[in-house]
Design a protein around this motif. Sequence first.
Motif, PDB file in Angstrom:
ATOM      1  N   PHE A 117       0.843  -1.205   0.000  1.00 51.17           N
ATOM      2  CA  PHE A 117       0.000   0.000   0.000  1.00 51.17           C
ATOM      3  C   PHE A 117       0.880   1.257   0.000  1.00 51.17           C
ATOM      4  CE2 PHE A 117      -3.003  -3.115   1.647  1.00 51.17           C
ATOM      5  CZ  PHE A 117      -4.153  -2.814   0.937  1.00 51.17           C
ATOM      6  N   THR A 118       1.898   1.227   0.859  1.00 54.34           N
ATOM      7  CA  THR A 118       2.795   2.380   0.935  1.00 54.34           C
ATOM      8  C   THR A 118       3.594   2.517  -0.359  1.00 54.34           C
ATOM      9  OG1 THR A 118       2.976   1.852   3.268  1.00 54.34           O
ATOM     10  CG2 THR A 118       4.453   3.537   2.422  1.00 54.34           C
ATOM     11  N   GLY A 125       3.066   8.825  -6.576  1.00 54.14           N
ATOM     12  CA  GLY A 125       3.483  10.201  -6.327  1.00 54.14           C
ATOM     13  C   GLY A 125       2.837  10.841  -5.120  1.00 54.14           C
ATOM     14  N   ARG A 126       2.226  10.034  -4.262  1.00 50.14           N
ATOM     15  CA  ARG A 126       1.566  10.591  -3.094  1.00 50.14           C
ATOM     16  C   ARG A 126       2.596  10.990  -2.028  1.00 50.14           C
ATOM     17  NH1 ARG A 126      -0.228  11.192   1.383  1.00 50.14           N
ATOM     18  NH2 ARG A 126      -2.274  10.775   2.236  1.00 50.14           N
ATOM     19  N   ILE A 127       3.630  10.157  -1.863  1.00 49.94           N
ATOM     20  CA  ILE A 127       4.672  10.455  -0.888  1.00 49.94           C
ATOM     21  C   ILE A 127       6.028  10.191  -1.536  1.00 49.94           C
ATOM     22  CG2 ILE A 127       3.303   9.900   1.175  1.00 49.94           C
ATOM     23  CD1 ILE A 127       4.481   7.140   1.183  1.00 49.94           C
ATOM     24  N   ASP A 128       7.086  10.804  -0.993  1.00 48.59           N
ATOM     25  CA  ASP A 128       8.394  10.502  -1.554  1.00 48.59           C
ATOM     26  C   ASP A 128       9.031   9.367  -0.757  1.00 48.59           C
ATOM     27  OD1 ASP A 128      10.022  11.377   0.575  1.00 48.59           O
ATOM     28  OD2 ASP A 128      10.097  13.414  -0.201  1.00 48.59           O
ATOM     29  N   LEU A 129      10.186   8.938  -1.193  1.00 52.08           N
ATOM     30  CA  LEU A 129      10.762   7.728  -0.616  1.00 52.08           C
ATOM     31  C   LEU A 129      11.103   7.885   0.860  1.00 52.08           C
ATOM     32  CD1 LEU A 129      11.395   4.875  -1.456  1.00 52.08           C
ATOM     33  CD2 LEU A 129      13.680   5.606  -2.088  1.00 52.08           C
ATOM     34  N   SER A 130      11.594   9.063   1.238  1.00 55.89           N
ATOM     35  CA  SER A 130      11.960   9.206   2.651  1.00 55.89           C
ATOM     36  C   SER A 130      10.707   9.188   3.519  1.00 55.89           C
ATOM     37  CB  SER A 130      12.797  10.461   2.884  1.00 55.89           C
ATOM     38  OG  SER A 130      11.988  11.602   2.965  1.00 55.89           O
ATOM     39  N   GLN A 131       9.617   9.674   2.966  1.00 49.57           N
ATOM     40  CA  GLN A 131       8.360   9.593   3.717  1.00 49.57           C
ATOM     41  C   GLN A 131       7.891   8.147   3.831  1.00 49.57           C
ATOM     42  OE1 GLN A 131       6.452  12.480   1.095  1.00 49.57           O
ATOM     43  NE2 GLN A 131       5.928  13.691   2.886  1.00 49.57           N
ATOM     44  N   ALA A 134       9.776   6.519   6.394  1.00 48.10           N
ATOM     45  CA  ALA A 134       9.330   6.951   7.716  1.00 48.10           C
ATOM     46  C   ALA A 134       8.154   6.112   8.181  1.00 48.10           C
ATOM     47  CB  ALA A 134       8.952   8.427   7.692  1.00 48.10           C
ATOM     48  N   VAL A 135       7.345   5.645   7.234  1.00 48.95           N
ATOM     49  CA  VAL A 135       6.232   4.783   7.620  1.00 48.95           C
ATOM     50  C   VAL A 135       6.768   3.485   8.228  1.00 48.95           C
ATOM     51  CG1 VAL A 135       4.181   3.536   6.838  1.00 48.95           C
ATOM     52  CG2 VAL A 135       4.701   5.785   5.909  1.00 48.95           C
ATOM     53  N   ILE A 136       7.856   2.974   7.644  1.00 49.75           N
ATOM     54  CA  ILE A 136       8.473   1.777   8.226  1.00 49.75           C
ATOM     55  C   ILE A 136       8.890   2.072   9.652  1.00 49.75           C
ATOM     56  CG2 ILE A 136      10.341   0.082   8.059  1.00 49.75           C
ATOM     57  CD1 ILE A 136      10.589   0.668   5.149  1.00 49.75           C
ATOM     58  N   ASP A 137       9.547   3.219   9.826  1.00 49.08           N
ATOM     59  CA  ASP A 137      10.002   3.576  11.168  1.00 49.08           C
ATOM     60  C   ASP A 137       8.824   3.737  12.116  1.00 49.08           C
ATOM     61  OD1 ASP A 137      12.581   3.466  10.427  1.00 49.08           O
ATOM     62  OD2 ASP A 137      12.840   5.622  10.179  1.00 49.08           O
ATOM     63  N   ALA A 146      10.948   8.342  19.463  1.00 51.53           N
ATOM     64  CA  ALA A 146      11.196   7.707  18.173  1.00 51.53           C
ATOM     65  C   ALA A 146      10.008   7.951  17.257  1.00 51.53           C
ATOM     66  CB  ALA A 146      11.430   6.203  18.357  1.00 51.53           C
ATOM     67  N   MET A 147       8.828   7.955  17.841  1.00 48.73           N
ATOM     68  CA  MET A 147       7.642   8.139  17.032  1.00 48.73           C
ATOM     69  C   MET A 147       7.559   9.554  16.479  1.00 48.73           C
ATOM     70  SD  MET A 147       4.063   6.578  17.949  1.00 48.73           S
ATOM     71  CE  MET A 147       3.166   7.993  18.493  1.00 48.73           C
ATOM     72  N   ASN A 148       7.862  10.537  17.346  1.00 48.63           N
ATOM     73  CA  ASN A 148       7.840  11.916  16.861  1.00 48.63           C
ATOM     74  C   ASN A 148       8.847  12.132  15.754  1.00 48.63           C
ATOM     75  OD1 ASN A 148       5.846  12.680  18.592  1.00 48.63           O
ATOM     76  ND2 ASN A 148       7.261  13.347  20.191  1.00 48.63           N
ATOM     77  N   MET A 149       9.970  11.473  15.910  1.00 51.05           N
ATOM     78  CA  MET A 149      11.001  11.581  14.900  1.00 51.05           C
ATOM     79  C   MET A 149      10.493  11.031  13.569  1.00 51.05           C
ATOM     80  SD  MET A 149      14.825  10.339  15.639  1.00 51.05           S
ATOM     81  CE  MET A 149      14.486   8.626  15.362  1.00 51.05           C
ATOM     82  N   ALA A 150       9.876   9.871  13.665  1.00 48.46           N
ATOM     83  CA  ALA A 150       9.340   9.250  12.456  1.00 48.46           C
ATOM     84  C   ALA A 150       8.248  10.131  11.839  1.00 48.46           C
ATOM     85  CB  ALA A 150       8.795   7.863  12.769  1.00 48.46           C
ATOM     86  N   LEU A 151       7.412  10.687  12.698  1.00 49.29           N
ATOM     87  CA  LEU A 151       6.333  11.548  12.191  1.00 49.29           C
ATOM     88  C   LEU A 151       6.892  12.789  11.515  1.00 49.29           C
ATOM     89  CD1 LEU A 151       3.729  11.329  15.075  1.00 49.29           C
ATOM     90  CD2 LEU A 151       3.383  10.626  12.704  1.00 49.29           C
ATOM     91  N   GLY A 152       7.899  13.374  12.159  1.00 47.69           N
ATOM     92  CA  GLY A 152       8.524  14.566  11.591  1.00 47.69           C
ATOM     93  C   GLY A 152       9.060  14.293  10.202  1.00 47.69           C
TER      94      GLY A 152
END
Length: 461
Positions: A117-118, A125-131, A134-137, A146-152
Motif C-alpha cells: 500500500f505504501t 506520487g503521493r509520498i516521496d521515498l523518505s516519507q 518513515a512509515v516503516i520507522d 522515536a515516534m515523533n522523529m518518524a512523524l517529523g
Amino acid sequence: MEFDTIAAISTPMGEGAIAIVRLSGDQAVEIADSLFKGVGSKRLREAATHTIHYGHLIDPKTGQVAEEVMVSVMKGPKTFTKEDVIEINCHGGLVSVNRVLQLVLNQGARLAEPGEFTKRAFLNGRIDLSQAEAVIDLIRAKTDRAMNMALGQMEGRLSRLIQKLRQEILEILAHVEVNIDYPEYEDVEEMTHQMLLEKAKYVKGELEQLLRTSQQGKILREGLSTVIVGRPNVGKSSLLNSLVHENKAIVTDIPGTTRDVIEEYVNVRGVPLRLLDTAGIRETEDIVERIGVERSRKVLKEADLILLVLNYSEELSEEDRNIFRAVEGMDVIVIVNKTDLPQNINLEEVRELANDYSLVTISLLEDKGVDQLEEAISSLFFSGAIESGDLTYVSNSRHIALLSQAAHAIDEAISGVEIGTPIDIVQIDLTRSWELLGEIIGESVHESLIDQLFSQFCLGK
Ligand code: GDP
Ligand code: ZN
C-alpha cells in the motif's frame, strides 16, 4: 500507472474489537460492491466518495450472510494510495477478518505484499521515498521520541531540507555552466568561483550537521544496548526487574500499525534502553570471573551503556575493581545497591574509581534511589541538543550512507576548486552529490532498490 487491486488485513492480528480489511485499486469498489448488501438497494459503486456504509457481506457461493460490516468508500486520488480505496470494518478476531479477506480475494483482489500500500502511495506520487521509509520507522517506533522523529520525517521535514540542498547545488551547477560557456569574461569567473565556494561550503556544512544528528537518531530508534554488570548477588536481576516494571515498554497506538512484540525494551524518561534479554543478562552475570577480563571487555565494548552495580553492605573487592577496568572508557553509571543494609563499602574509594561517571546509591529492596538512577540515565543522553528538539534527525542507515557520500562529493568539489581543477571535473562531483541526495527522496533510485525497501514493511501497510 496501472495496477491490479490489492487487499490485506490492515489492523493488528489478534483480538481487537474491530478489524479492517483494506483494498486499493481500480476494482476495489467493484469487488466490495459484489459482496455488499446494504440497507435497501444501496450500491457502493453509486456511493459518494469518503462515505461509510452499514450492511452485510454475502458469500456469493452460498448466498448466506458472512459478516456484519461497515464499509468506507474512498475514491482516488484523495486517498493514501491515490487509488480507489475500500476499508471493510468487521468484527475483530481472526476468524471473521480472515473470512472477509478470503471473500475479497475470491472476487479478484490479490493479497498485498508487505508494504505494498505504501509502495503504491510512493509510485503514484503521493509520498516521496523518505516519507515511505518513515512509515516503516513509524511501524517500528517504540517510544514517543522515536515516534515523533518518524512523524517529523513523514511530514517531509527531511525531504524539504534535502530538496533545499539540492536546489543550492543546482544553482552552483548553473554558475559552473556560465563559467564553461563564457570563460572569456574575467568578471564572471571571479564571481563564479567565490559563489561556488561559498555555496558549496554551505551545503557541506548542512550535510555535516545532519550527519552529526544521525548517531543520536539511530539511538532513539533502536535503543541503547545496555548491559548490567556486577559481582554475583549485588542485585543485577533485581535492577533489571525494577527497570522493566517501572518503565513498561511503550507500544505505539496508531490505528492500523502492527504492534511488534518487544523484549526487554524499556523507556526511561524518553531514553529507550534495549536491555540484554534475561538470558543474556544471566549469561553476563559472572562474566568477568567466568571468561576473564580480556574477553569480557570485548563483550562489554559492544554495549552503549553500562550499569555497574556494587554492594553497599560489602567491602569493595578485587572483582569489583576488575569490572571497573573492564568498562574503562565507556558510558557507565555506577550503582551502589542495598543502602538499606549496614554500610561496609568505602564510598570515597568508589568515587575515586568512578571518576567522572555518574554515581547513585539505591536500595532496590526499599525502592529508594531509582528516581536518581533514571535521572542519571536520561541526563547522560539528553544533555545535548536532543532535548531542544528542533533538529532534523536522520536515523535510517541508507540515508546516513547517502548523506556521507554526498558530503564527500561536495568536499571533492570544494578542494577541486581550491586547487584549480578544471571546472568540468568539479561539475562531475557536484552532479554526483545532487544525485546522491536525490536518492534519499527517491528521485533517482533503481526499481530493485525500491522493491527491497518496501519489502521491509508489515503486511497491510
Ligand atoms: P544478582 O545476582 O546480582 O542478579 O542479584 P539479585 O538481583 O539476584 O539479588 C541478590 C539478592 O539480593 C536477592 O536476594 C535480592 O532480593 C537481594 N537484594 C536486591 N536488592 C536489594 C536491596 O536493595 N537490599 C537488600 N537488602 N537486598 C537486596
Ligand atoms: Zn541475578
